[in-house]
Motif scaffolding. Structure first.
Motif, PDB file in Angstrom:
ATOM      1  N   PRO A  63      -7.585  23.666 -37.015  1.00 24.86           N
ATOM      2  CA  PRO A  63      -8.438  24.814 -36.701  1.00 24.86           C
ATOM      3  C   PRO A  63      -8.022  25.504 -35.404  1.00 24.86           C
ATOM      4  O   PRO A  63      -7.694  24.847 -34.413  1.00 24.86           O
ATOM      5  CB  PRO A  63      -9.823  24.181 -36.552  1.00 24.86           C
ATOM      6  CG  PRO A  63      -9.549  22.798 -36.055  1.00 24.86           C
ATOM      7  CD  PRO A  63      -8.208  22.386 -36.605  1.00 24.86           C
ATOM      8  N   ILE A  64      -8.031  26.821 -35.413  1.00 22.39           N
ATOM      9  CA  ILE A  64      -7.751  27.603 -34.196  1.00 22.39           C
ATOM     10  C   ILE A  64      -8.873  28.626 -34.021  1.00 22.39           C
ATOM     11  O   ILE A  64      -9.013  29.552 -34.827  1.00 22.39           O
ATOM     12  CB  ILE A  64      -6.393  28.321 -34.271  1.00 22.39           C
ATOM     13  CG1 ILE A  64      -5.265  27.319 -34.422  1.00 22.39           C
ATOM     14  CG2 ILE A  64      -6.176  29.186 -33.041  1.00 22.39           C
ATOM     15  CD1 ILE A  64      -3.884  27.959 -34.566  1.00 22.39           C
ATOM     16  N   VAL A  65      -9.677  28.447 -32.979  1.00 24.16           N
ATOM     17  CA  VAL A  65     -10.767  29.378 -32.685  1.00 24.16           C
ATOM     18  C   VAL A  65     -10.195  30.511 -31.841  1.00 24.16           C
ATOM     19  O   VAL A  65      -9.868  30.332 -30.668  1.00 24.16           O
ATOM     20  CB  VAL A  65     -11.918  28.680 -31.943  1.00 24.16           C
ATOM     21  CG1 VAL A  65     -13.052  29.669 -31.666  1.00 24.16           C
ATOM     22  CG2 VAL A  65     -12.433  27.490 -32.741  1.00 24.16           C
ATOM     23  N   GLN A 110     -15.277  31.880 -35.158  1.00 23.10           N
ATOM     24  CA  GLN A 110     -16.427  30.980 -35.104  1.00 23.10           C
ATOM     25  C   GLN A 110     -16.007  29.535 -35.378  1.00 23.10           C
ATOM     26  O   GLN A 110     -15.485  29.217 -36.451  1.00 23.10           O
ATOM     27  CB  GLN A 110     -17.475  31.409 -36.136  1.00 23.10           C
ATOM     28  CG  GLN A 110     -18.001  32.815 -35.929  1.00 23.10           C
ATOM     29  CD  GLN A 110     -18.787  32.944 -34.633  1.00 23.10           C
ATOM     30  OE1 GLN A 110     -19.555  32.058 -34.265  1.00 23.10           O
ATOM     31  NE2 GLN A 110     -18.592  34.055 -33.937  1.00 23.10           N
ATOM     32  N   LYS A 111     -16.253  28.668 -34.404  1.00 26.64           N
ATOM     33  CA  LYS A 111     -15.904  27.251 -34.529  1.00 26.64           C
ATOM     34  C   LYS A 111     -16.622  26.614 -35.713  1.00 26.64           C
ATOM     35  O   LYS A 111     -16.050  25.784 -36.438  1.00 26.64           O
ATOM     36  CB  LYS A 111     -16.267  26.524 -33.232  1.00 26.64           C
ATOM     37  CG  LYS A 111     -15.922  25.049 -33.233  1.00 26.64           C
ATOM     38  CD  LYS A 111     -16.328  24.397 -31.912  1.00 26.64           C
ATOM     39  CE  LYS A 111     -16.022  22.910 -31.910  1.00 26.64           C
ATOM     40  NZ  LYS A 111     -16.466  22.267 -30.637  1.00 26.64           N
ATOM     41  N   GLU A 112     -17.910  27.005 -35.918  1.00 27.66           N
ATOM     42  CA  GLU A 112     -18.713  26.405 -36.986  1.00 27.66           C
ATOM     43  C   GLU A 112     -18.128  26.709 -38.366  1.00 27.66           C
ATOM     44  O   GLU A 112     -18.170  25.866 -39.267  1.00 27.66           O
ATOM     45  CB  GLU A 112     -20.161  26.925 -36.917  1.00 27.66           C
ATOM     46  CG  GLU A 112     -20.907  26.569 -35.642  1.00 27.66           C
ATOM     47  CD  GLU A 112     -20.504  27.413 -34.448  1.00 27.66           C
ATOM     48  OE1 GLU A 112     -20.860  27.031 -33.317  1.00 27.66           O
ATOM     49  OE2 GLU A 112     -19.835  28.456 -34.651  1.00 27.66           O
ATOM     50  N   LEU A 132      -4.255  35.691 -30.599  1.00 25.17           N
ATOM     51  CA  LEU A 132      -3.698  34.456 -31.151  1.00 25.17           C
ATOM     52  C   LEU A 132      -2.526  33.935 -30.329  1.00 25.17           C
ATOM     53  O   LEU A 132      -1.583  34.672 -30.031  1.00 25.17           O
ATOM     54  CB  LEU A 132      -3.245  34.709 -32.592  1.00 25.17           C
ATOM     55  CG  LEU A 132      -2.603  33.527 -33.326  1.00 25.17           C
ATOM     56  CD1 LEU A 132      -3.573  32.369 -33.458  1.00 25.17           C
ATOM     57  CD2 LEU A 132      -2.103  33.974 -34.706  1.00 25.17           C
ATOM     58  N   ASP A 133      -2.596  32.666 -29.975  1.00 24.40           N
ATOM     59  CA  ASP A 133      -1.493  31.969 -29.311  1.00 24.40           C
ATOM     60  C   ASP A 133      -0.642  31.317 -30.402  1.00 24.40           C
ATOM     61  O   ASP A 133      -1.056  30.345 -31.032  1.00 24.40           O
ATOM     62  CB  ASP A 133      -2.053  30.914 -28.355  1.00 24.40           C
ATOM     63  CG  ASP A 133      -0.958  30.144 -27.620  1.00 24.40           C
ATOM     64  OD1 ASP A 133       0.234  30.387 -27.891  1.00 24.40           O
ATOM     65  OD2 ASP A 133      -1.302  29.285 -26.778  1.00 24.40           O
ATOM     66  N   PHE A 134       0.542  31.853 -30.634  1.00 24.28           N
ATOM     67  CA  PHE A 134       1.379  31.388 -31.742  1.00 24.28           C
ATOM     68  C   PHE A 134       1.853  29.947 -31.560  1.00 24.28           C
ATOM     69  O   PHE A 134       2.207  29.286 -32.535  1.00 24.28           O
ATOM     70  CB  PHE A 134       2.568  32.340 -31.938  1.00 24.28           C
ATOM     71  CG  PHE A 134       2.214  33.577 -32.712  1.00 24.28           C
ATOM     72  CD1 PHE A 134       2.528  33.684 -34.053  1.00 24.28           C
ATOM     73  CD2 PHE A 134       1.541  34.622 -32.108  1.00 24.28           C
ATOM     74  CE1 PHE A 134       2.192  34.810 -34.785  1.00 24.28           C
ATOM     75  CE2 PHE A 134       1.200  35.758 -32.816  1.00 24.28           C
ATOM     76  CZ  PHE A 134       1.524  35.856 -34.162  1.00 24.28           C
ATOM     77  N   GLU A 135       1.851  29.457 -30.328  1.00 20.22           N
ATOM     78  CA  GLU A 135       2.238  28.059 -30.087  1.00 20.22           C
ATOM     79  C   GLU A 135       1.260  27.103 -30.765  1.00 20.22           C
ATOM     80  O   GLU A 135       1.629  26.004 -31.180  1.00 20.22           O
ATOM     81  CB  GLU A 135       2.292  27.785 -28.581  1.00 20.22           C
ATOM     82  CG  GLU A 135       3.412  28.513 -27.850  1.00 20.22           C
ATOM     83  CD  GLU A 135       4.786  28.049 -28.301  1.00 20.22           C
ATOM     84  OE1 GLU A 135       4.943  26.849 -28.589  1.00 20.22           O
ATOM     85  OE2 GLU A 135       5.696  28.892 -28.392  1.00 20.22           O
ATOM     86  N   LYS A 136      -0.016  27.526 -30.860  1.00 19.35           N
ATOM     87  CA  LYS A 136      -1.035  26.656 -31.456  1.00 19.35           C
ATOM     88  C   LYS A 136      -0.888  26.513 -32.968  1.00 19.35           C
ATOM     89  O   LYS A 136      -1.528  25.653 -33.576  1.00 19.35           O
ATOM     90  CB  LYS A 136      -2.427  27.190 -31.111  1.00 19.35           C
ATOM     91  CG  LYS A 136      -2.783  27.077 -29.638  1.00 19.35           C
ATOM     92  CD  LYS A 136      -4.209  27.544 -29.384  1.00 19.35           C
ATOM     93  CE  LYS A 136      -4.572  27.378 -27.913  1.00 19.35           C
ATOM     94  NZ  LYS A 136      -5.964  27.843 -27.630  1.00 19.35           N
TER      95      LYS A 136
END
Length: 473
Positions: free
Chosen positions: A219-221, A193-195, A227-231
């Motif tokens: 933040p990683i939504v 959740q972005k919020e 999950l993209d580990f690069e982020k």
């Protein structure tokens, strides 16, 4: 009610007939004799009915399962005593499992149901407010991170479920008090959740500014399995810490098909569970379950539940842990439910989850009145977990809790070495528990890890791990 020799002082009780009773179509509703049961007898019979019903569900005897559920409905109550409340949620889970065998009916029945994420988040905050389990996990996790990061000037913390800012506010305060001065702190928060992440960012940024600590929030939504580990943007020169609180078990769902190499036989449904019922003198729902379930395990189930992890390939979990290893963390602190709810058979999961949730419901019974709205909200969240464990299979079953020993084997296989939690961390945890003025909460040390218990029943295990060089070279 019970004599010193274990026999009942009640000469004619429906409980005495349990070993001879069978749930069959011949039994009449509304079972007027059920109203004569005393609370302890009622608790015993509810357990008997739940196990009997689960056996009928497991073997496809749905007519008998329906009769058992009908009896349970006359005894269970979501606002009654502990066993009545537990039975309400377990019977709902068994009914949900039955409904799933008719996909059309099941989908129509649930077509208007809306999951309110805000309600779930609120209920989970209540767990942290009223029960000490999460706070103990936070304290131990933060202490392990502070000790691992001693002398480091750039600290990066990855939170695999960033939903509780209070944990990291406490860490910011701890780091600000370091004799050598605070480090530059970066926290990467992962949540669906972005919020939730936006709220985390606001609270933590304000706390860091107040204490004059250089701080960034990334933040990683995302769902954990996507999950993209690069982020994560782990940089050279950063000392990395990873925190996972009751998240990793959900990744086992995608590997469920690989666990079907050998299915254990279901429990014997012969109805031997209450053979010695007149010798029982229990004082809690856990005692009731312990006494009733002791004879319901077959040797095949015992051997299946204790089989070596090496015989169960878990490629997706291995891949995720290997990716975390590749980030070279100085410390990874993991909190997981310390119970085996990931058995391949329904009867295994009924047995293990009855023990576990009886302890949780008992702790709530000692904390909040039965009429408490907060308690009802928390129990409904626990009820959803129970439903997922009992009613779901395959990728839908996310609540795949496992024991600390199995997690230790996974971490070791993936290139991590155990970091013993410090005496000071144990001291802080014990001090926190003392503040609750309840002797039911306990912690114990187990091979350098901490197990958080209600009475003697393990509920959560906290363990710390670090990157071991060369394992994947």
């Amino acid at each position: 009610m019970f004599q010193e020799d274990g026999s009942s002082s009640v000469t004619s009780s429906p409980l005495q007939m349990f070993p001879m009773m069978s749930v069959s179509p011949g039994m009449m509703s509304p079972y007027p004799w059920l109203k004569e049961l005393k609370p302890e007898e009622r608790g015993l019979y509810l357990i008997h009915l739940l196990v009997t019903c689960a056996n009928h569900v497991a073997t496809g005897s749905l007519e008998n399962a329906n009769i058992a559920l009908d009896q349970i409905s006359h005894l269970a109550s979501p606002d009654g005593d502990t066993m009545q409340r537990i039975a309400s949620y377990f019977s709902e889970a068994l009914a949900d499992r039955i409904l799933r065998t008719w996909p059309g009916i099941y989908k129509a029945f649930r077509s208007t149901r809306i999951t309110i994420v805000a309600e779930q988040i609120l209920a989970r905050k209540m767990f942290s407010e009223f029960l000490p389990f999460m706070k103990v996990a936070f304290v131990i996790t933060n202490q392990a991170i502070v000790e691992a990061m001693e002398g480091e000037k750039m600290v990066h913390v990855i939170d695999l479920n960033a939903s509780e800012p209070a944990q990291w506010c406490a860490l910011i305060q701890d780091l600000s008090a370091r004799p050598e001065g605070p480090p530059h702190l970066r926290i990467t928060g992962i949540h669906q959740q972005k919020e939730v992440l936006e709220q985390m960012a606001r609270v933590l940024t304000e706390e860091a500014e107040k204490l004059d600590i250089p701080f960034q929030f990334n933040p990683i939504v995302s769902k954990l399995e996507n999950l993209d580990f690069e982020k994560l943007r782990v940089k050279t020169g950063e000392a990395l810490a990873i925190s996972s609180i009751m998240q990793l078990h959900s990744l086992l769902a995608s590997d469920s098909e690989l666990r079907k190499k050998s299915l254990p036989m279901p429990m014997n449904a012969a109805g031997v569970h209450l053979q010695r019922v007149n010798q029982m003198n229990q004082r809690s729902s856990q005692d009731l379950i312990e006494k009733d379930m002791v004879n319901s395990r077959s040797p095949s189930n015992e051997s299946a539940s204790s089989s070596p992890l090496s015989s169960i390939p878990l490629s997706n979990m291995d891949s995720f842990l290997n990716a975390l290893w590749g980030l070279s963390p100085k410390v990874m602190v993991v909190t997981e439910q310390d119970s085996d709810h990931n058995g391949t058979s329904l009867m295994e999961r009924i047995s293990e989850s009855l023990y576990f949730y009886a302890a949780l419901f008992d702790s709530l019974e000692s904390t909040l009145p039965r009429t408490s709205l907060e308690r009802l909200r928390m129990e409904k969240i626990l009820g959803e977990e129970i439903k997922n464990i009992i009613a779901c299979e395959g990728a839908e079953r996310k609540e795949r809790h496992e024991k600390l020993e199995k997690w230790a084997q996974r971490f070791d296989f993936s290139g991590f070495v155990n970091v013993h939690l410090s005496y000071y961390a144990m001291l802080q945890a014990n001090k926190l528990l003392q503040g609750y003025n309840c002797d039911g909460y306990k912690i114990k040390e187990e091979n350098g890890c901490v197990v958080i218990c209600w009475q003697d029943r393990p509920l959560l295990a906290v363990s710390a791990w670090r990157f071991r060089r060369g394992i994947h070279d």
